[in-house]
Design an enzyme around this catalytic site. Structure first.
Site, PDB file in Angstrom:
ATOM      1  N   LYS A   1       5.272   3.678 -12.073  1.00  0.00           N
ATOM      2  CA  LYS A   1       4.103   2.818 -12.277  1.00  0.00           C
ATOM      3  C   LYS A   1       2.825   3.590 -12.621  1.00  0.00           C
ATOM      4  O   LYS A   1       1.972   3.082 -13.345  1.00  0.00           O
ATOM      5  CB  LYS A   1       3.882   1.933 -11.055  1.00  0.00           C
ATOM      6  CG  LYS A   1       4.982   0.892 -10.858  1.00  0.00           C
ATOM      7  CD  LYS A   1       4.664  -0.059  -9.721  1.00  0.00           C
ATOM      8  CE  LYS A   1       5.742  -1.119  -9.570  1.00  0.00           C
ATOM      9  NZ  LYS A   1       5.412  -2.105  -8.508  1.00  0.00           N
TER      10      LYS A   1
ATOM     11  N   GLY B   1       1.939   2.182  -2.750  1.00  0.00           N
ATOM     12  CA  GLY B   1       1.607   1.507  -3.993  1.00  0.00           C
ATOM     13  C   GLY B   1       1.476   0.006  -3.854  1.00  0.00           C
ATOM     14  O   GLY B   1       0.576  -0.609  -4.440  1.00  0.00           O
TER      15      GLY B   1
ATOM     16  N   SER C   1      15.717  -8.151 -12.312  1.00  0.00           N
ATOM     17  CA  SER C   1      14.827  -8.546 -13.408  1.00  0.00           C
ATOM     18  C   SER C   1      15.586  -9.048 -14.636  1.00  0.00           C
ATOM     19  O   SER C   1      15.167 -10.032 -15.261  1.00  0.00           O
ATOM     20  CB  SER C   1      13.910  -7.379 -13.780  1.00  0.00           C
ATOM     21  OG  SER C   1      12.987  -7.118 -12.744  1.00  0.00           O
TER      22      SER C   1
ATOM     23  N   ARG D   1       0.736   4.850   9.585  1.00  0.00           N
ATOM     24  CA  ARG D   1       0.979   5.972  10.491  1.00  0.00           C
ATOM     25  C   ARG D   1       0.154   7.196  10.109  1.00  0.00           C
ATOM     26  O   ARG D   1      -0.179   8.013  10.957  1.00  0.00           O
ATOM     27  CB  ARG D   1       2.469   6.318  10.510  1.00  0.00           C
ATOM     28  CG  ARG D   1       3.333   5.273  11.216  1.00  0.00           C
ATOM     29  CD  ARG D   1       4.778   5.735  11.360  1.00  0.00           C
ATOM     30  NE  ARG D   1       5.543   4.823  12.198  1.00  0.00           N
ATOM     31  CZ  ARG D   1       6.161   3.743  11.767  1.00  0.00           C
ATOM     32  NH1 ARG D   1       6.103   3.430  10.483  1.00  0.00           N
ATOM     33  NH2 ARG D   1       6.849   2.962  12.589  1.00  0.00           N
TER      34      ARG D   1
ATOM     35  N   THR E   1       9.119  -0.256 -12.666  1.00  0.00           N
ATOM     36  CA  THR E   1       9.176  -0.229 -11.211  1.00  0.00           C
ATOM     37  C   THR E   1       9.119   1.221 -10.745  1.00  0.00           C
ATOM     38  O   THR E   1       8.896   2.132 -11.539  1.00  0.00           O
ATOM     39  CB  THR E   1      10.424  -0.979 -10.704  1.00  0.00           C
ATOM     40  OG1 THR E   1      10.365  -1.088  -9.294  1.00  0.00           O
ATOM     41  CG2 THR E   1      11.710  -0.285 -11.125  1.00  0.00           C
TER      42      THR E   1
ATOM     43  N   TYR F   1      13.048  -7.995   0.294  1.00  0.00           N
ATOM     44  CA  TYR F   1      13.872  -9.198   0.124  1.00  0.00           C
ATOM     45  C   TYR F   1      15.357  -8.926   0.338  1.00  0.00           C
ATOM     46  O   TYR F   1      16.180  -9.836   0.214  1.00  0.00           O
ATOM     47  CB  TYR F   1      13.640  -9.859  -1.238  1.00  0.00           C
ATOM     48  CG  TYR F   1      13.975  -9.026  -2.450  1.00  0.00           C
ATOM     49  CD1 TYR F   1      15.276  -8.919  -2.921  1.00  0.00           C
ATOM     50  CD2 TYR F   1      12.968  -8.377  -3.156  1.00  0.00           C
ATOM     51  CE1 TYR F   1      15.588  -8.182  -4.046  1.00  0.00           C
ATOM     52  CE2 TYR F   1      13.253  -7.635  -4.292  1.00  0.00           C
ATOM     53  CZ  TYR F   1      14.565  -7.540  -4.740  1.00  0.00           C
ATOM     54  OH  TYR F   1      14.849  -6.800  -5.857  1.00  0.00           O
TER      55      TYR F   1
END
Length: 289
Positions: A83, A146, A34, A168, A79, A233
């Site tokens: 949150k 989340g 960020s 699951r 993050t 990512y």
């Protein structure tokens, strides 16, 4: 008054702040990209005096940390794992953050209080729309944490025909039911064993941790033109993303979302349009490095 000047009401005359700070809060946080995105944006937009950094902060520490911040602090990205705690420090919460039950954005208001928002949702809508997702799409979500909550909100904004959540733990899916109801979204639950068949939806959103969906890469029957959003990512591509791309599907990564949600935060923090190209180039360069 120039772009980026903040006026905070106090006793007597207003306090004009010419130095502006922002940061991403989380734990762990050293890996966060960020700062790369936001600082590149400040430079490209000519926002002198603006800076963005990382602050390691557990959920239980967030309230005290925010309370101690001076008037120079314009905004905070939040993050995991903070949150939900971010909602508790805000004087006002956006409707989407309230429904999702999480905020990734805290914006300093002129009176010094904080406004909580969730740009994960708007960012997800943006990247999915750019990937070709249209109204009425069928959606399958892998995972029930989340990020799955944000995925439900994005699906609602895209007017999805319905969403199937695959997880699951049935109890985890049950916890999403109130969110889907509040969004007016038709949601059904499915077991993990059903995932290969359900992954053929118009849009598959994977929110599960690294490695959890790898087994699906060799068994999903992809249809060309479908869209996969994989929230991971690093590493990239995931086996699931690679298999989808090989089958002619459009693939969106967590890096695409990272950029989109940061752009939303940048504009709320600064009040100016984000220099998207510069921010995207900085993120690409950081990943390449």
């Amino acid at each position: 008054m120039s772009h980026g000047t903040v006026v905070l009401a106090g006793r007597g005359a207003p306090l004009v702040v010419s130095t502006h700070k922002a940061a991403v809060l989380g734990k762990p946080i050293a890996h966060s990209l960020s700062p790369v995105i936001h600082n590149a944006g400040y430079a490209a937009a000519g926002l002198d005096g603006w800076s963005y950094t990382r602050i390691e902060c557990a959920a239980a520490e967030l309230s005290d940390l925010v309370a101690d911040l001076g008037p120079e602090w314009a905004g905070l990205s939040v993050t995991m794992p903070g949150k939900e705690a971010a909602l508790e420090v805000a004087a006002e919460v956006s409707p989407v953050a309230a429904v999702v039950g999480a905020a990734n954005t805290l914006v300093r208001r002129p009176d010094g209080s904080w406004y909580a928002d969730n740009t994960d949702v708007s960012g997800m809508v943006e990247v999915l729309t750019e990937a070709g997702v249209r109204e009425g799409a069928t959606v399958t979500v892998l995972g029930a944490g989340g990020t799955a909550r944000a995925a439900l909100a994005a699906a609602a904004r895209l007017h999805a025909a319905g969403v199937t959540v695959v997880a699951r733990r049935p109890a985890a899916v049950a916890e999403l039911a109130p969110v889907a109801d509040a969004l007016g979204l038709a949601m059904t639950a499915a077991s993990w064993s059903e995932a290969p068949a359900l992954a053929g939806a118009d849009l598959l959103i994977s929110t599960v941790p690294k490695g959890a969906a790898d087994v699906l890469a060799g068994v999903v029957r992809w249809r060309p033109g479908r869209v996969l959003f994989d929230a991971i990512y690093d590493p990239w591509p995931t086996p699931l993303a690679a298999s989808a791309a090989a089958a002619g599907c459009r693939v969106v990564s967590g890096l695409d979302l990272l950029l989109a949600q940061a752009i939303g935060q940048f504009e709320q923090f600064t009040g100016v349009s984000a220099p998207r190209a510069a921010m995207a180039a900085a993120l690409t360069a950081a990943r390449a490095g």
